[in-house]
Design a protein around this motif. Structure first.
Motif, PDB file in Angstrom:
ATOM      1  N   HIS A   1       0.569  -0.995   0.243  1.00  0.00           N
ATOM      2  CA  HIS A   1      -0.459   0.457  -0.033  1.00  0.00           C
ATOM      3  C   HIS A   1       1.054   0.971  -0.234  1.00  0.00           C
ATOM      4  N   ALA A   2       1.981   0.971   1.130  1.00  0.00           N
ATOM      5  CA  ALA A   2       3.115   2.569   1.047  1.00  0.00           C
ATOM      6  C   ALA A   2       3.637   2.821  -0.658  1.00  0.00           C
ATOM      7  N   VAL A   3       3.671   1.637  -1.395  1.00  0.00           N
ATOM      8  CA  VAL A   3       5.093   2.550  -2.587  1.00  0.00           C
ATOM      9  C   VAL A   3       4.008   2.237  -3.230  1.00  0.00           C
ATOM     10  N   TYR A   4       2.320   2.055  -2.941  1.00  0.00           N
ATOM     11  CA  TYR A   4       1.273   2.053  -4.209  1.00  0.00           C
ATOM     12  C   TYR A   4       0.962   3.639  -4.080  1.00  0.00           C
ATOM     13  N   PHE A   5       0.668   3.900  -3.057  1.00  0.00           N
ATOM     14  CA  PHE A   5      -0.266   5.470  -2.548  1.00  0.00           C
ATOM     15  C   PHE A   5       0.806   6.161  -2.914  1.00  0.00           C
ATOM     16  N   ALA A   6       1.957   6.078  -2.380  1.00  0.00           N
ATOM     17  CA  ALA A   6       3.538   7.467  -2.547  1.00  0.00           C
ATOM     18  C   ALA A   6       3.613   7.440  -4.552  1.00  0.00           C
ATOM     19  N   GLU A   7       3.445   6.620  -4.763  1.00  0.00           N
ATOM     20  CA  GLU A   7       3.325   6.799  -6.004  1.00  0.00           C
ATOM     21  C   GLU A   7       2.585   7.179  -6.635  1.00  0.00           C
ATOM     22  N   LYS A   8       1.285   7.335  -6.906  1.00  0.00           N
ATOM     23  CA  LYS A   8      -0.226   7.921  -6.652  1.00  0.00           C
ATOM     24  C   LYS A   8      -0.193   9.228  -6.700  1.00  0.00           C
ATOM     25  N   LEU A   9       0.139   9.251  -5.304  1.00  0.00           N
ATOM     26  CA  LEU A   9       0.343  10.400  -4.089  1.00  0.00           C
ATOM     27  C   LEU A   9       1.210  11.491  -4.709  1.00  0.00           C
TER      28      LEU A   9
END
Ligand SMILES: C[S@@+](CC[C@H](N)C(=O)[O-])C[C@H]1O[C@@H](n2cnc3c(N)ncnc32)[C@H](O)[C@@H]1O
Length: 196
Positions: free
Chosen positions: A39-47
């Protein structure tokens, strides 16, 4: 070996839709119970306007670091050692506390500490965002959740799906006001509180 959670892959898109709507501005986020780190990797990339601080119990750090090591995102920070009951919480305050699929794994004492310490770690006006399955008025919201709860309690009798009313009481005691309760796929919810 790099850990992998299929549920993270399945739920990350719908969680992102809510996070995009409620976190439009730059903010520092403390994630509790980062787990694999997906989640951290995905959300940091998208946001990219968010600074995403991961945290978890120390035994999860090796896996989280494997996920984080595959990115060069400058807004994604290595995990803090944070067992919500036994570790010292960060002295700084964050704009957002985010946690997914954690309250049914934690024992109730840990959930109490999560709300008590978490509220202190949040700036005034900050948001407390919880994703996961919850019960309402002591009732499961689906057969699937009932079976999941039984499965959880077989593994650890002190774990289990928490009741919204119990969490709402804790929230009120710690100066948090419910802003929204989002229906999510697969009988999950996102509970969003704001610190007064
Ligand atoms: C089912 S995993 C969820 C991980 C991740 N957030 C996700 O959505 O896949 C439960 C998480 O709760 C964390 N957890 C359980 N008890 C905890 C405690 N006392 N303090 C901090 N985290 C805890 C575990 O370390 C684990 O990361």
């Amino acid at each position: 070996m790099k850990p992998y959670s299929s549920s993270c892959d399945q739920n990350k898109g719908t969680i992102l839709t809510v996070l995009e709507a409620v976190l439009p501005d730059s903010a520092e986020v403390l994630e509790i119970g980062t787990g694999t780190g997906q989640h951290a990797v995905y959300f940091a990339e998208k946001l990219p306007h968010l600074i995403w601080q991961t945290s978890d119990q120390i035994q999860y750090h090796e896996g989280i670091k494997l996920w984080l090591g595959e990115t060069t995102l400058s807004n994604l920070l290595p995990p803090l050692a944070l067992n919500v009951s036994t570790d010292v919480w960060p002295s700084k305050q964050y704009d957002v506390l985010y946690s997914a699929n954690v309250t049914h794994i934690m024992h109730w004492d840990n959930v109490v500490d999560l709300f008590t310490q978490g509220a202190k770690c949040l700036k005034p006006g900050g948001q407390f965002i919880f994703y996961g399955p919850f019960n309402y008025s002591g009732q499961y919201t689906s057969q699937g959740n009932m079976q999941f709860d039984k499965h959880l309690k077989t593994g650890d009798p002190l774990s289990g799906i928490r009741d919204f009313d119990d969490l709402a009481k804790l929230a009120t005691e710690n100066g948090l006001t419910l802003v929204n309760d989002y229906e999510m796929p697969a009988n999950n919810r996102i509970l969003l509180w704001r610190k007064l």
